[in-house]
Write a protein that holds these residues in place. Structure first.
Motif, PDB file in Angstrom:
ATOM      1  N   UNK A  35      -8.081  -2.111 -28.163  1.00 25.36           N
ATOM      2  CA  UNK A  35      -9.370  -2.613 -28.617  1.00 25.36           C
ATOM      3  C   UNK A  35     -10.459  -2.251 -27.612  1.00 25.36           C
ATOM      4  N   UNK A  36     -11.703  -2.521 -28.007  1.00 28.09           N
ATOM      5  CA  UNK A  36     -12.810  -2.250 -27.094  1.00 28.09           C
ATOM      6  C   UNK A  36     -12.687  -3.070 -25.816  1.00 28.09           C
ATOM      7  N   UNK A  37     -12.226  -4.297 -25.936  1.00 27.92           N
ATOM      8  CA  UNK A  37     -12.059  -5.149 -24.750  1.00 27.92           C
ATOM      9  C   UNK A  37     -10.990  -4.584 -23.821  1.00 27.92           C
ATOM     10  N   UNK A  38      -9.902  -4.092 -24.382  1.00 27.29           N
ATOM     11  CA  UNK A  38      -8.827  -3.554 -23.566  1.00 27.29           C
ATOM     12  C   UNK A  38      -9.251  -2.255 -22.881  1.00 27.29           C
ATOM     13  N   UNK A  39     -10.098  -1.491 -23.547  1.00 29.25           N
ATOM     14  CA  UNK A  39     -10.563  -0.231 -22.971  1.00 29.25           C
ATOM     15  C   UNK A  39     -11.313  -0.437 -21.663  1.00 29.25           C
ATOM     16  N   UNK A  40     -11.845  -1.641 -21.458  1.00 28.31           N
ATOM     17  CA  UNK A  40     -12.604  -1.922 -20.251  1.00 28.31           C
ATOM     18  C   UNK A  40     -11.722  -2.046 -19.010  1.00 28.31           C
ATOM     19  N   UNK A  41     -10.433  -2.304 -19.192  1.00 28.24           N
ATOM     20  CA  UNK A  41      -9.552  -2.509 -18.040  1.00 28.24           C
ATOM     21  C   UNK A  41      -8.428  -1.479 -17.953  1.00 28.24           C
ATOM     22  N   UNK A  42      -8.354  -0.555 -18.900  1.00 24.96           N
ATOM     23  CA  UNK A  42      -7.349   0.501 -18.841  1.00 24.96           C
ATOM     24  C   UNK A  42      -8.052   1.849 -18.976  1.00 24.96           C
ATOM     25  N   UNK A  43      -7.328   2.899 -18.717  1.00 26.01           N
ATOM     26  CA  UNK A  43      -7.835   4.249 -18.971  1.00 26.01           C
ATOM     27  C   UNK A  43      -6.725   5.061 -19.618  1.00 26.01           C
ATOM     28  N   UNK A  44      -7.119   6.115 -20.322  1.00 26.21           N
ATOM     29  CA  UNK A  44      -6.174   6.903 -21.126  1.00 26.21           C
ATOM     30  C   UNK A  44      -6.129   8.325 -20.599  1.00 26.21           C
ATOM     31  N   UNK A  45      -4.916   8.865 -20.538  1.00 28.15           N
ATOM     32  CA  UNK A  45      -4.701  10.249 -20.139  1.00 28.15           C
ATOM     33  C   UNK A  45      -4.014  10.982 -21.289  1.00 28.15           C
ATOM     34  N   UNK A  46      -4.341  12.253 -21.464  1.00 31.54           N
ATOM     35  CA  UNK A  46      -3.709  13.065 -22.496  1.00 31.54           C
ATOM     36  C   UNK A  46      -2.663  13.962 -21.849  1.00 31.54           C
TER      37      UNK A  46
END
Length: 365
Positions: A35-46
Protein backbone atom coordinates in the motif's frame (compact mmCIF):
# COMPACT_ATOMS: atom_id res chain seq x y z
CA UNK A 1 14.19 -2.31 19.36
CA UNK A 2 11.58 0.41 20.04
CA UNK A 3 11.88 1.58 16.43
CA UNK A 4 11.33 -1.96 15.13
CA UNK A 5 8.26 -2.39 17.33
CA UNK A 6 6.92 0.91 16.07
CA UNK A 7 7.40 -0.13 12.44
CA UNK A 8 5.84 -3.52 13.13
CA UNK A 9 2.85 -1.73 14.62
CA UNK A 10 2.52 0.22 11.39
CA UNK A 11 2.62 -2.97 9.37
CA UNK A 12 -0.15 -4.84 11.16
CA UNK A 13 -3.01 -2.59 9.96
CA UNK A 14 -1.68 -2.88 6.42
CA UNK A 15 -2.99 -6.42 5.97
CA UNK A 16 -5.92 -6.43 3.65
CA UNK A 17 -9.28 -6.88 5.43
CA UNK A 18 -12.18 -8.80 4.06
CA UNK A 19 -14.48 -5.86 3.32
CA UNK A 20 -14.80 -5.16 -0.38
CA UNK A 21 -14.08 -1.66 -1.72
CA UNK A 22 -16.95 0.31 -3.25
CA UNK A 23 -17.96 -1.12 -6.64
CA UNK A 24 -16.34 -4.52 -5.98
CA UNK A 25 -18.63 -7.46 -5.33
CA UNK A 26 -15.95 -9.90 -4.14
CA UNK A 27 -13.46 -9.10 -1.37
CA UNK A 28 -9.80 -9.37 -2.28
CA UNK A 29 -7.81 -12.35 -1.17
CA UNK A 30 -6.49 -12.18 2.37
CA UNK A 31 -2.87 -11.21 2.68
CA UNK A 32 -0.54 -8.27 2.81
CA UNK A 33 -0.34 -5.76 -0.01
CA UNK A 34 2.07 -3.03 -0.97
CA UNK A 35 0.00 0.00 0.00
CA UNK A 36 0.96 3.65 -0.13
CA UNK A 37 1.59 3.61 3.62
CA UNK A 38 3.89 0.60 3.35
CA UNK A 39 5.82 2.20 0.50
CA UNK A 40 6.96 4.88 2.95
CA UNK A 41 8.99 2.41 5.02
CA UNK A 42 10.18 -0.10 2.41
CA UNK A 43 11.90 0.10 -0.95
CA UNK A 44 11.67 -2.15 -4.01
CA UNK A 45 14.43 -3.60 -6.16
CA UNK A 46 14.01 -5.25 -9.56
CA UNK A 47 15.94 -8.47 -10.10
CA UNK A 48 18.43 -8.27 -12.97
CA UNK A 49 20.59 -10.87 -14.67
CA UNK A 50 24.26 -9.96 -14.41
CA UNK A 51 27.63 -11.52 -15.08
CA UNK A 52 28.89 -13.24 -11.94
CA UNK A 53 31.70 -11.35 -10.21
CA UNK A 54 33.79 -11.89 -7.12
CA UNK A 55 35.59 -9.61 -4.65
CA UNK A 56 39.30 -9.45 -3.95
CA UNK A 57 40.73 -7.49 -1.02
CA UNK A 58 44.13 -5.81 -1.57
CA UNK A 59 46.44 -3.68 0.53
CA UNK A 60 47.18 -0.29 -0.97
CA UNK A 61 48.70 3.10 -0.24
CA UNK A 62 48.13 6.66 -1.37
CA UNK A 63 50.93 8.12 -3.50
CA UNK A 64 51.50 11.29 -5.47
CA UNK A 65 50.23 11.58 -9.00
CA UNK A 66 53.65 11.43 -10.67
CA UNK A 67 52.28 13.44 -13.59
CA UNK A 68 51.88 16.41 -11.20
CA UNK A 69 55.18 16.12 -9.29
CA UNK A 70 57.95 18.67 -9.89
CA UNK A 71 61.41 18.30 -8.31
CA UNK A 72 63.38 21.52 -7.94
CA UNK A 73 67.19 21.33 -8.19
CA UNK A 74 69.76 24.14 -7.81
CA UNK A 75 70.89 25.74 -11.05
CA UNK A 76 74.16 27.08 -9.58
CA UNK A 77 76.14 26.30 -6.48
CA UNK A 78 76.31 28.83 -3.67
CA UNK A 79 75.01 29.82 -0.23
CA UNK A 80 71.32 29.86 0.69
CA UNK A 81 70.40 33.32 1.99
CA UNK A 82 66.59 33.05 2.20
CA UNK A 83 64.02 30.23 2.43
CA UNK A 84 60.38 31.16 1.85
CA UNK A 85 58.54 27.80 1.91
CA UNK A 86 58.14 24.95 4.36
CA UNK A 87 56.88 21.38 3.99
CA UNK A 88 53.09 21.37 3.70
CA UNK A 89 52.81 24.91 2.30
CA UNK A 90 50.70 25.48 -0.79
CA UNK A 91 52.54 27.56 -3.40
CA UNK A 92 51.51 29.06 -6.70
CA UNK A 93 53.45 28.52 -9.90
CA UNK A 94 56.29 31.06 -9.98
CA UNK A 95 56.37 31.61 -6.20
CA UNK A 96 59.84 32.28 -4.78
CA UNK A 97 60.93 29.30 -2.68
CA UNK A 98 64.48 30.38 -1.83
CA UNK A 99 67.24 32.90 -2.70
CA UNK A 100 70.85 31.77 -3.28
CA UNK A 101 74.04 33.79 -3.62
CA UNK A 102 76.42 32.32 -6.18
CA UNK A 103 79.74 33.17 -7.79
CA UNK A 104 78.46 31.63 -11.02
CA UNK A 105 75.77 34.31 -11.15
CA UNK A 106 78.51 36.94 -10.93
CA UNK A 107 80.05 35.44 -14.08
CA UNK A 108 76.74 35.88 -15.94
CA UNK A 109 76.52 39.47 -14.69
CA UNK A 110 79.93 40.10 -16.22
CA UNK A 111 78.78 38.48 -19.46
CA UNK A 112 75.72 40.73 -19.54
CA UNK A 113 77.85 43.82 -18.95
CA UNK A 114 80.30 42.76 -21.65
CA UNK A 115 77.48 41.99 -24.08
CA UNK A 116 76.00 45.44 -23.50
CA UNK A 117 79.35 47.09 -24.13
CA UNK A 118 79.89 45.06 -27.31
CA UNK A 119 76.46 46.05 -28.55
CA UNK A 120 77.14 49.72 -27.90
CA UNK A 121 80.44 49.47 -29.78
CA UNK A 122 78.80 47.63 -32.70
CA UNK A 123 76.08 50.28 -33.00
CA UNK A 124 78.63 53.08 -33.07
CA UNK A 125 80.67 51.21 -35.66
CA UNK A 126 77.54 50.75 -37.75
CA UNK A 127 76.72 54.45 -37.69
CA UNK A 128 80.29 55.37 -38.62
CA UNK A 129 80.33 52.85 -41.49
CA UNK A 130 77.05 54.26 -42.82
CA UNK A 131 78.52 57.75 -42.91
CA UNK A 132 81.70 56.53 -44.63
CA UNK A 133 79.66 54.47 -47.10
CA UNK A 134 77.58 57.53 -47.96
CA UNK A 135 80.81 59.49 -48.53
CA UNK A 136 82.24 56.72 -50.69
CA UNK A 137 85.02 55.91 -48.23
CA UNK A 138 83.59 52.54 -47.08
CA UNK A 139 82.68 49.71 -49.40
CA UNK A 140 79.62 47.44 -49.44
CA UNK A 141 81.74 44.78 -47.87
CA UNK A 142 82.48 47.12 -44.95
CA UNK A 143 78.72 47.76 -44.53
CA UNK A 144 77.95 44.04 -44.60
CA UNK A 145 80.62 43.34 -41.97
CA UNK A 146 79.28 46.15 -39.73
CA UNK A 147 75.75 44.73 -39.97
CA UNK A 148 76.98 41.23 -39.11
CA UNK A 149 78.91 42.55 -36.10
CA UNK A 150 75.81 44.42 -34.87
CA UNK A 151 73.57 41.39 -35.34
CA UNK A 152 76.03 39.18 -33.43
CA UNK A 153 76.24 41.69 -30.57
CA UNK A 154 72.43 41.91 -30.35
CA UNK A 155 72.12 38.11 -30.34
CA UNK A 156 74.72 37.77 -27.55
CA UNK A 157 72.95 40.33 -25.33
CA UNK A 158 69.61 38.62 -25.96
CA UNK A 159 71.12 35.24 -25.04
CA UNK A 160 72.49 36.46 -21.73
CA UNK A 161 69.23 38.24 -20.87
CA UNK A 162 67.30 35.01 -21.56
CA UNK A 163 69.65 33.20 -19.18
CA UNK A 164 68.80 35.79 -16.52
CA UNK A 165 65.09 35.26 -17.15
CA UNK A 166 65.18 31.46 -17.28
CA UNK A 167 67.35 31.08 -14.17
CA UNK A 168 65.72 33.97 -12.26
CA UNK A 169 69.01 35.83 -11.79
CA UNK A 170 68.66 38.99 -9.70
CA UNK A 171 72.04 40.66 -9.93
CA UNK A 172 74.60 41.23 -7.19
CA UNK A 173 75.35 37.48 -7.44
CA UNK A 174 71.86 36.38 -6.29
CA UNK A 175 69.31 34.16 -7.98
CA UNK A 176 65.83 32.95 -7.00
CA UNK A 177 64.56 29.38 -6.83
CA UNK A 178 60.93 29.45 -8.02
CA UNK A 179 58.19 26.83 -8.02
CA UNK A 180 57.63 25.44 -11.55
CA UNK A 181 54.05 24.35 -10.74
CA UNK A 182 51.24 25.11 -8.30
CA UNK A 183 50.94 22.60 -5.47
CA UNK A 184 52.06 21.56 -2.02
CA UNK A 185 55.64 21.41 -0.77
CA UNK A 186 55.88 17.70 -0.02
CA UNK A 187 59.64 17.50 0.53
CA UNK A 188 62.25 20.11 1.52
CA UNK A 189 66.03 19.64 1.69
CA UNK A 190 67.24 23.18 2.13
CA UNK A 191 67.90 25.58 5.01
CA UNK A 192 69.34 29.07 5.44
CA UNK A 193 73.16 29.40 5.19
CA UNK A 194 73.36 25.94 3.66
CA UNK A 195 76.09 25.41 1.04
CA UNK A 196 74.83 23.74 -2.13
CA UNK A 197 76.42 22.49 -5.35
CA UNK A 198 74.97 22.69 -8.82
CA UNK A 199 75.68 18.98 -9.42
CA UNK A 200 74.05 17.63 -6.25
CA UNK A 201 71.62 14.74 -6.81
CA UNK A 202 69.21 15.67 -4.01
CA UNK A 203 66.42 18.08 -4.91
CA UNK A 204 65.89 21.26 -2.88
CA UNK A 205 62.08 21.04 -3.00
CA UNK A 206 59.48 18.61 -4.26
CA UNK A 207 56.21 20.23 -5.27
CA UNK A 208 53.09 18.23 -6.10
CA UNK A 209 49.46 18.96 -6.77
CA UNK A 210 47.07 16.86 -4.66
CA UNK A 211 43.90 17.44 -6.69
CA UNK A 212 44.44 13.90 -7.99
CA UNK A 213 46.28 11.05 -6.27
CA UNK A 214 47.25 7.51 -7.15
CA UNK A 215 46.32 4.45 -5.13
CA UNK A 216 48.95 1.75 -5.59
CA UNK A 217 47.70 -1.71 -4.55
CA UNK A 218 49.60 -4.98 -4.30
CA UNK A 219 48.30 -8.17 -5.94
CA UNK A 220 49.70 -11.50 -4.78
CA UNK A 221 50.94 -13.89 -7.44
CA UNK A 222 48.06 -16.31 -6.86
CA UNK A 223 45.51 -13.55 -7.67
CA UNK A 224 47.15 -11.98 -10.72
CA UNK A 225 44.83 -13.73 -13.19
CA UNK A 226 41.76 -12.29 -11.42
CA UNK A 227 42.67 -8.62 -11.77
CA UNK A 228 42.34 -6.58 -14.97
CA UNK A 229 42.43 -2.95 -16.05
CA UNK A 230 38.91 -1.53 -15.88
CA UNK A 231 37.87 -3.51 -12.78
CA UNK A 232 35.83 -1.44 -10.33
CA UNK A 233 37.25 -0.85 -6.85
CA UNK A 234 36.05 0.47 -3.50
CA UNK A 235 38.67 2.07 -1.27
CA UNK A 236 38.53 2.66 2.48
CA UNK A 237 41.06 4.19 4.90
CA UNK A 238 41.63 4.20 8.64
CA UNK A 239 41.23 7.98 8.68
CA UNK A 240 37.72 7.92 7.18
CA UNK A 241 36.17 4.64 8.28
CA UNK A 242 32.65 5.60 7.16
CA UNK A 243 33.69 7.05 3.80
CA UNK A 244 34.15 5.00 0.67
CA UNK A 245 36.08 6.09 -2.43
CA UNK A 246 35.26 4.44 -5.75
CA UNK A 247 37.26 4.15 -8.94
CA UNK A 248 38.63 1.74 -11.51
CA UNK A 249 42.01 0.11 -12.07
CA UNK A 250 43.56 2.14 -14.88
CA UNK A 251 46.97 0.45 -15.06
CA UNK A 252 48.32 -3.01 -14.31
CA UNK A 253 52.11 -3.19 -13.90
CA UNK A 254 53.06 -6.45 -15.58
CA UNK A 255 56.10 -7.14 -13.40
CA UNK A 256 56.57 -8.61 -9.92
CA UNK A 257 58.40 -6.95 -7.07
CA UNK A 258 61.49 -9.08 -6.38
CA UNK A 259 61.13 -8.80 -2.60
CA UNK A 260 57.38 -8.99 -1.98
CA UNK A 261 56.54 -11.10 -5.07
CA UNK A 262 53.50 -8.91 -5.70
CA UNK A 263 52.28 -7.07 -8.79
CA UNK A 264 51.18 -3.44 -8.50
CA UNK A 265 47.97 -1.97 -9.90
CA UNK A 266 47.11 1.73 -10.02
CA UNK A 267 43.86 3.59 -9.38
CA UNK A 268 43.61 7.33 -10.14
CA UNK A 269 41.29 9.24 -7.82
CA UNK A 270 40.08 12.81 -7.63
CA UNK A 271 41.07 14.10 -4.19
CA UNK A 272 38.32 16.53 -3.24
CA UNK A 273 39.16 18.63 -0.16
CA UNK A 274 42.58 16.89 -0.08
CA UNK A 275 41.20 14.11 2.13
CA UNK A 276 43.67 11.52 0.86
CA UNK A 277 47.24 12.13 2.00
CA UNK A 278 50.26 10.49 0.32
CA UNK A 279 51.53 7.76 2.62
CA UNK A 280 48.09 6.68 3.87
CA UNK A 281 47.40 2.95 3.90
CA UNK A 282 44.18 1.79 2.23
CA UNK A 283 42.06 -1.29 1.79
CA UNK A 284 41.18 -1.84 -1.86
CA UNK A 285 38.25 -4.11 -2.65
CA UNK A 286 38.28 -5.15 -6.31
CA UNK A 287 35.17 -6.38 -8.10
CA UNK A 288 36.44 -8.79 -10.74
CA UNK A 289 34.93 -11.29 -13.14
CA UNK A 290 34.44 -14.75 -11.61
CA UNK A 291 33.23 -16.63 -14.70
CA UNK A 292 31.32 -16.23 -17.96
CA UNK A 293 28.15 -17.36 -16.18
CA UNK A 294 25.22 -14.96 -15.73
CA UNK A 295 22.80 -15.10 -12.83
CA UNK A 296 20.13 -13.13 -10.97
CA UNK A 297 21.73 -10.48 -8.77
CA UNK A 298 20.02 -8.81 -5.80
CA UNK A 299 20.96 -6.40 -3.03
CA UNK A 300 22.24 -8.26 0.03
CA UNK A 301 19.76 -6.30 2.16
CA UNK A 302 16.96 -8.15 0.36
CA UNK A 303 17.81 -11.44 2.05
CA UNK A 304 16.39 -12.86 5.28
CA UNK A 305 18.24 -15.82 6.81
CA UNK A 306 16.30 -18.16 9.08
CA UNK A 307 16.78 -21.79 10.10
CA UNK A 308 19.58 -22.35 7.61
CA UNK A 309 17.58 -21.02 4.65
CA UNK A 310 17.42 -17.72 2.77
CA UNK A 311 14.25 -15.88 1.81
CA UNK A 312 13.14 -12.75 -0.06
CA UNK A 313 9.83 -10.89 0.01
CA UNK A 314 8.34 -10.82 -3.48
CA UNK A 315 5.88 -8.23 -4.79
CA UNK A 316 3.55 -9.76 -7.42
CA UNK A 317 1.65 -8.04 -10.21
CA UNK A 318 -1.24 -7.25 -7.86
CA UNK A 319 1.16 -5.71 -5.30
CA UNK A 320 0.59 -8.63 -2.95
CA UNK A 321 3.59 -9.65 -0.85
CA UNK A 322 4.88 -13.24 -0.69
CA UNK A 323 7.78 -14.94 1.07
CA UNK A 324 9.97 -16.82 -1.41
CA UNK A 325 12.80 -19.20 -0.53
CA UNK A 326 15.94 -18.71 -2.65
CA UNK A 327 19.16 -20.62 -3.19
CA UNK A 328 22.32 -18.50 -3.04
CA UNK A 329 25.14 -19.05 -5.52
CA UNK A 330 27.60 -16.41 -4.26
CA UNK A 331 27.37 -13.88 -1.42
CA UNK A 332 29.35 -10.63 -1.65
CA UNK A 333 29.47 -7.70 0.77
CA UNK A 334 26.76 -5.64 -0.94
CA UNK A 335 25.13 -7.99 -3.41
CA UNK A 336 24.22 -11.60 -3.87
CA UNK A 337 23.83 -13.97 -6.81
CA UNK A 338 20.73 -16.21 -6.68
CA UNK A 339 20.74 -19.64 -8.33
CA UNK A 340 17.04 -20.49 -7.76
CA UNK A 341 13.97 -18.70 -6.48
CA UNK A 342 13.79 -15.45 -8.46
CA UNK A 343 13.76 -14.48 -12.12
CA UNK A 344 14.75 -11.41 -14.07
CA UNK A 345 12.17 -8.63 -13.62
CA UNK A 346 10.84 -9.90 -10.27
CA UNK A 347 10.22 -7.15 -7.74
CA UNK A 348 11.52 -7.74 -4.22
CA UNK A 349 11.83 -5.63 -1.07
CA UNK A 350 15.29 -4.47 0.00
CA UNK A 351 14.54 -2.25 3.00
CA UNK A 352 12.94 -3.28 6.33
CA UNK A 353 12.57 -6.71 4.79
CA UNK A 354 12.83 -8.56 8.10
CA UNK A 355 9.88 -6.65 9.58
CA UNK A 356 7.66 -7.45 6.60
CA UNK A 357 8.89 -11.07 6.60
CA UNK A 358 7.97 -11.48 10.28
CA UNK A 359 4.58 -9.89 9.74
CA UNK A 360 3.84 -12.22 6.84
CA UNK A 361 4.89 -15.27 8.87
CA UNK A 362 2.76 -14.17 11.82
CA UNK A 363 -0.23 -13.81 9.52
CA UNK A 364 0.24 -17.29 8.07
CA UNK A 365 0.14 -18.96 11.48
Amino acid sequence: MNRNLFLLGLLLPLFCNCSAPAGQSEPPAAGMFLTDSLKQIVSIDTVSIREVTTELSLNGRVTFNQEQVARVYPIFGGTVTEVHAETGDYVQKGAVLAVIRSGEVADYEKQLKDAGQQLLTARRAMEATKDMYASGVASERDMLQAKQDLSAAEAEEKRVKEVFSIYNLLGNSYYQVKSPVSGFIVNKNISKDMQIRSDQSEELFTVSGLEDVWIMADVYESDISKVHAGDHVEITTLAYRDKEFTGIIDKVYQVLNDESKTMSVRIKLQNKDYLLKPGMFTNVKVTCKASEEQMARVDSHSLVFENGKNYVVLVDGNNQLHVREVEIYKQLSKECYIRLGVSEGDRILNKNVLLVYNALNDDSK
